[in-house]
Motif scaffolding. Structure first.
Motif, PDB file in Angstrom:
ATOM      1  N   GLN A   1     -29.277   6.402 -34.750  1.00 57.45           N
ATOM      2  CA  GLN A   1     -30.202   6.791 -33.693  1.00 57.45           C
ATOM      3  C   GLN A   1     -29.660   7.947 -32.861  1.00 57.45           C
ATOM      4  O   GLN A   1     -30.425   8.686 -32.240  1.00 57.45           O
ATOM      5  N   GLN A   2     -28.339   8.138 -32.885  1.00 55.50           N
ATOM      6  CA  GLN A   2     -27.724   9.254 -32.168  1.00 55.50           C
ATOM      7  C   GLN A   2     -27.406  10.428 -33.094  1.00 55.50           C
ATOM      8  O   GLN A   2     -26.778  11.391 -32.670  1.00 55.50           O
ATOM      9  N   ARG A   3     -27.841  10.333 -34.364  1.00 56.73           N
ATOM     10  CA  ARG A   3     -27.535  11.323 -35.398  1.00 56.73           C
ATOM     11  C   ARG A   3     -26.036  11.518 -35.569  1.00 56.73           C
ATOM     12  O   ARG A   3     -25.527  12.626 -35.756  1.00 56.73           O
ATOM     13  N   LEU A   4     -25.294  10.424 -35.492  1.00 60.52           N
ATOM     14  CA  LEU A   4     -23.842  10.457 -35.648  1.00 60.52           C
ATOM     15  C   LEU A   4     -23.384   9.707 -36.896  1.00 60.52           C
ATOM     16  O   LEU A   4     -22.178   9.611 -37.136  1.00 60.52           O
TER      17      LEU A   4
ATOM     18  N   TRP B   1     -28.143   2.411 -27.352  1.00 66.29           N
ATOM     19  CA  TRP B   1     -27.305   2.855 -28.458  1.00 66.29           C
ATOM     20  C   TRP B   1     -25.913   3.273 -27.997  1.00 66.29           C
ATOM     21  O   TRP B   1     -24.921   2.980 -28.681  1.00 66.29           O
ATOM     22  N   ASP B   2     -25.817   3.983 -26.877  1.00 60.11           N
ATOM     23  CA  ASP B   2     -24.505   4.424 -26.385  1.00 60.11           C
ATOM     24  C   ASP B   2     -23.581   3.243 -26.131  1.00 60.11           C
ATOM     25  O   ASP B   2     -22.389   3.282 -26.462  1.00 60.11           O
TER      26      ASP B   2
ATOM     27  N   GLU C   1     -32.434  -1.061 -27.251  1.00 58.85           N
ATOM     28  CA  GLU C   1     -32.213   0.333 -27.636  1.00 58.85           C
ATOM     29  C   GLU C   1     -31.146   1.009 -26.781  1.00 58.85           C
ATOM     30  O   GLU C   1     -31.256   2.179 -26.423  1.00 58.85           O
TER      31      GLU C   1
ATOM     32  N   ALA D   1     -27.008   2.175 -34.423  1.00 57.49           N
ATOM     33  CA  ALA D   1     -26.788   2.936 -33.188  1.00 57.49           C
ATOM     34  C   ALA D   1     -26.314   4.354 -33.494  1.00 57.49           C
ATOM     35  O   ALA D   1     -26.762   5.334 -32.880  1.00 57.49           O
TER      36      ALA D   1
END
Length: 522
Positions: free
Chosen positions: A298-301, A271-272, A269, A295
């Motif tokens: 998970q970052q709402r991007l 993500w960054d 996990e 990823a």
């Protein structure tokens, strides 16, 4: 000491994801049955030792440390077998093994088998005729412990001319293998009996280096008997440096190991880091797209930056079922986080059953148990946790899971499993992969707080080129998306639709153009 430190840093700093990859395709059990199942065949003890070490890859520094100790042990044993002179050559087999392990299908049991074969020779060399009775006992023992790599011991004894009838040793080992082939291993083919195929994950296949390394080891031991002039030392050092460069540069395929790294980061996990690596290096495969899109989600991007990255096509979010041991892992993780629990379980089960050497997977077994727990199938979940309790690094989680299954209130209040119960479908039904966008939509309608499902719903329609559907459901983004303003990616899409794709520099327009060229459309 320097060699051991170098090996440790190589695995711990450069290729920790390779350790995770190996660990996730086995489940080592601390039981007598597991041990007996392994050692009942020639070379099985080496397999067992390899799996014993690989379980420690779960903790990266520990796995790297054990690998460093194993490589140093092999170097020391080769040096002991060589005797005096040509010290640098004792590193050659270890360096070649470092190269060989760049093939992810090579199992660590191969290293143990070579260590046992060379170690037996180092202990028994120089005994002359007194070694006759020792060979009668040692040859079958080494064969049962190391499998076909027992030929390394036998050929070294033969070429060393330890005693007058040393030519009988190869005949003796060959006779043992014939006995094993016809009476003890009827389920094995002759190739499996006489070749070290059990140390390769793909059945009836073998890396070429697995043939080269034993012969090089034998040659190194034989060459050490020659006198070592001073001028030869820098030559041997240069040769060792070239082997290291070739092994690191040629043995580790950059694209393949980048995909392994992405899956490792998904598992942990991080993500960054996935997004940062995706900006620096692209592998144009659906697997890569699956990891990067997860990823971003998970970052709402995902709505903002999806088309800033390579998209493989309609399979860029989730792959269809592919029966191999790697492809479906990121898709299974996507299903799990979306709340499509049954699909996550099916993908993980298929992945585990696709492991070609018929091993269990600790990672897959744990996720299968979690899916069963979310669905309330506690009896079948306990079959999985019962296995995990016999392992080392999954034991604590299995004990906690079994305690949780006895308390329904605790299960519902769990931050992960309780959430999954709210997100999942409430009824079972069948669907096809071609309708995956509709499944995302139904998942969102089932729970409008599932914003990841909404993002994937719009994203899948964009990948398919369903512009009418995108415009129809765009108001749902404003109402339920939780965005303070319309995401930049959706603004770009709307602009492309309004201007029929004539938007210079548009990421979505570039994707649409590439897909049309690929499909021959206009």
């Amino acid at each position: 000491m320097l060699f051991g430190i170098g090996v440790f840093m190589f695995w711990y700093l450069i290729y920790p994801h390779a350790l995770s990859y190996q660990e996730q395709y086995q489940l080592f059990l601390w039981t007598a049955d597991y041990f007996c199942e392994r050692i009942c065949v020639p070379g099985g003890f080496s397999e067992w030792l390899g799996e014993l070490v690989i379980q420690f890859y779960y903790v990266e520094w520990m796995g790297a440390l054990m690998l460093a100790l194993l490589f140093v042990a092999l170097q020391r044993v080769v040096w002991r077998a060589m005797g005096d002179g040509h010290y640098l050559l004792s590193f050659v087999p270890s360096v070649l093994l470092l190269w060989l392990l760049g093939d992810p299908s090579v199992l660590l049991g191969y290293v143990w088998a070579l260590l046992i074969a060379v170690g037996a020779y180092a202990l028994n060399k120089g005994r002359g005729r007194k070694s006759l009775m020792a060979d009668v006992l040692i040859v079958p023992l080494v064969y049962w412990l190391a499998g076909p790599l027992a030929w390394v011991y036998v050929l070294q004894r033969l070429l060393g001319g330890a005693w007058r009838l040393s030519w009988m040793i190869p005949f003796y080992l060959f006779s043992l293998q014939m006995v094993a082939c016809y009476w003890l291993l009827p389920q094995w083919t002759a190739e499996m009996v006489f070749q070290p195929m059990q140390f390769y994950r793909i059945p009836l296949q073998l890396s070429k280096l697995m043939w080269v390394i034993p012969f090089v080891t034998i040659l190194v031991v034989l060459f050490s008997r020659q006198k070592s002039p001073a001028w030869l030392v820098p030559v041997e050092g240069a040769m060792l440096a070239v082997l290291c460069w070739l092994g690191i540069g040629k043995g580790y395929d950059k694209d393949m190991y980048e995909l392994i790294r992405q899956d490792y980061l998904v598992r942990n996990e991080r993500w960054d880091e996935i997004v940062k690596r995706a900006q620096a290096y692209v592998v144009r495969t659906p697997f890569w797209s699956n990891c990067v899109n997860l990823a971003l989600a998970q970052q709402r991007l995902l709505a903002d930056r999806m088309f800033d990255f390579y998209q493989s096509g309609e399979d860029a979010l989730i792959l269809p079922r592919t029966r191999d041991l790697t492809s479906m892992l990121p898709s299974a993780e996507v299903f799990w986080r979306l709340g499509m629990v049954n699909s996550a379980q099916r993908y993980m089960f298929d992945t585990q059953e696709s492991i070609l050497n018929a091993r269990k997977s600790g990672r897959c077994t744990k996720r299968i148990a979690e899916c069963m727990m979310v669905n309330g199938h506690y009896q079948t979940a306990r079959k999985q946790t019962a296995l995990l309790k016999k392992s080392l690094f999954y034991r604590d989680w299995a004990n906690e899971a079994e305690a949780m299954m006895r308390d329904e209130a605790q299960m519902n209040a769990h931050p992960v499993y309780g959430k999954q119960r709210k997100l999942r479908y409430k009824e079972d039904f069948l669907y096809s992969y071609e309708e995956i966008d509709k499944m995302f939509g139904l998942l969102f309608m089932n729970n409008k707080e599932n914003r990841m499902a909404l993002d994937y719903f719009l994203a899948q329609m964009l990948l398919k080129g369903d512009m009418q559907g995108v415009m129809q459901y765009m108001p749902m983004v404003q109402q339920y998306g939780g965005y303070r303003y319309m995401p930049v990616g959706y603004q770009d899409v709307v602009k492309c639709i309004q201007q029929k794709g004539n938007v210079p520099g548009s990421p979505f327009a570039a994707y649409a153009k590439r897909m049309m060229q690929k499909g021959g459309g206009e």
